[in-house]
Design an enzyme around this catalytic site. Sequence first.
Site, PDB file in Angstrom:
ATOM      1  N   THR A 148      -3.965   2.792  -4.056  1.00 45.19           N
ATOM      2  CA  THR A 148      -4.884   2.733  -5.196  1.00 45.19           C
ATOM      3  C   THR A 148      -4.327   3.459  -6.411  1.00 45.19           C
ATOM      4  O   THR A 148      -4.558   3.050  -7.560  1.00 45.19           O
ATOM      5  CB  THR A 148      -6.236   3.369  -4.795  1.00 45.19           C
ATOM      6  OG1 THR A 148      -6.781   2.591  -3.740  1.00 45.19           O
ATOM      7  CG2 THR A 148      -7.214   3.403  -5.945  1.00 45.19           C
ATOM      8  N   SER A 161      -1.789   0.241   1.528  1.00 44.30           N
ATOM      9  CA  SER A 161      -1.306   0.872   2.767  1.00 44.30           C
ATOM     10  C   SER A 161      -1.855   0.206   4.021  1.00 44.30           C
ATOM     11  O   SER A 161      -1.390   0.489   5.119  1.00 44.30           O
ATOM     12  CB  SER A 161      -1.578   2.375   2.765  1.00 44.30           C
ATOM     13  OG  SER A 161      -2.926   2.658   3.023  1.00 44.30           O
ATOM     14  N   THR A 196      -4.481   5.584   0.534  1.00 44.75           N
ATOM     15  CA  THR A 196      -5.191   6.567   1.369  1.00 44.75           C
ATOM     16  C   THR A 196      -5.543   6.023   2.759  1.00 44.75           C
ATOM     17  O   THR A 196      -5.708   6.794   3.692  1.00 44.75           O
ATOM     18  CB  THR A 196      -6.498   7.028   0.679  1.00 44.75           C
ATOM     19  OG1 THR A 196      -7.336   5.889   0.465  1.00 44.75           O
ATOM     20  CG2 THR A 196      -6.220   7.725  -0.626  1.00 44.75           C
ATOM     21  N   ASP A 197      -5.652   4.676   2.861  1.00 45.24           N
ATOM     22  CA  ASP A 197      -6.202   4.127   4.107  1.00 45.24           C
ATOM     23  C   ASP A 197      -5.371   4.480   5.343  1.00 45.24           C
ATOM     24  O   ASP A 197      -5.922   4.737   6.407  1.00 45.24           O
ATOM     25  CB  ASP A 197      -6.363   2.605   3.998  1.00 45.24           C
ATOM     26  CG  ASP A 197      -7.464   2.240   3.011  1.00 45.24           C
ATOM     27  OD1 ASP A 197      -8.285   3.122   2.686  1.00 45.24           O
ATOM     28  OD2 ASP A 197      -7.512   1.077   2.568  1.00 45.24           O
TER      29      ASP A 197
HETATM   30  N1  ASP Z   1      -6.507   0.202   0.214  1.00 50.87           N
HETATM   31  C1  ASP Z   1      -5.898   1.308  -0.474  1.00 50.87           C
HETATM   32  C2  ASP Z   1      -4.634   1.713   0.275  1.00 50.87           C
HETATM   33  O1  ASP Z   1      -4.720   2.353   1.275  1.00 50.87           O
HETATM   34  C3  ASP Z   1      -6.843   2.449  -0.573  1.00 50.87           C
HETATM   35  C4  ASP Z   1      -6.347   3.651  -1.330  1.00 50.87           C
HETATM   36  O2  ASP Z   1      -5.196   3.816  -1.645  1.00 50.87           O
HETATM   37  O3  ASP Z   1      -7.202   4.524  -1.612  1.00 50.87           O
HETATM   38  O4  ASP Z   1      -3.557   1.362  -0.147  1.00 50.87           O
END
Ligand code: ASP
Length: 334
Positions: free
Chosen positions: A12, A54, A85-86
């Site tokens: 993100t 991710s 973050t995922d």
């Molecule tokens: N879907 C995103 C990822 O993990 C979520 C994030 O980065 O907060 O790449």
Amino acid sequence: MKRILMIGTGGTIAAEMTEAGLVPELTTEEFLKYVPAVRNFCEVDCLQLFNLDSTNMQPENWLEIARTIRSNYDDYDGFVVCHGTDTMAYTAAALSYLIQDARKPVVLTGSQKPINSEVTDSKTNLLDSFACACDGRLGGVMVVFGGKVILGTRARKCYSKSFDAFASINYPLLGAVQDGRLIPYFCPQPQHDLRFYDALNPHVALLKLIPGCDASLLRLLLSENDAVIIESFGVGGVPYGENGAFYQEIESAIGRGKIIVMTTQVQHEGSDLAVYNVGSRLKSRLRVLEAYDMTTESVVTKLMWLLARTKDPETVRRGFYTPVANDLLCAQEY
Ligand code: ASP
């Protein structure tokens, strides 16, 4: 000035809005421009490895990140890996096995909101991460997010939307970052020389039990994998203990040299398989491994790391119960 290598992998923090939702498109070079203050306290080189949500991260991507840090290790004082973050907790755990006893900081960070949003956590997380990478009192793999500094083997994404997304599981926080300064709570010291590893065995699966779960699911996973982790209930066990179909599947799999690890779906305090009748024979007769206080993310990636080096069950067992990067505190076996 300290020299930091910033490694972009997506997430993100690098995302832009498209008609079909957020897509990581910005390079590290581009989003670093949103936090010009970083260049006041360190020299930064940017390296874009890939630009992935991710969700799409694979074990080979973890290997590529580790290889990049290895080949640049002597030239920098620290590393900031920008990541979605995922699955950040999996990458942090994987890097903790691939890069062991590093004295230099390897900081993973990301954000819940894109850097070009009106309200975003990405600028603070970036500034905090660079502060930790430059400070140098805390070394090794860590996640810096929402003002917390979390050991790489202990991180878990606990909130899907809040800025305070990550927690440290069964282990204290390493520190906090306040007003751009690192406040270390304690600094675990490396016990050995720095080591890099360059192989993972991806044939590791995870089965989360639900009431009514059929043992044929376990059989299926075992047919395709070298190790299966069973995320069971409470301190651990399988339906009907030694009298159930799960026990038989596990017994036959162990006879074929497969690795079975029991862990728990409960977030805190870990497993203790010996307590209940539904788990005790798994432990005493079948000698299945148990995760104790380890996170599932660490169990998955530790098995991938171990199984790339040996498939001998006794050697895997010894390796599994040997703590790496404080991933395991209360194994009773070793
Ligand atoms: N879907 C995103 C990822 O993990 C979520 C994030 O980065 O907060 O790449």
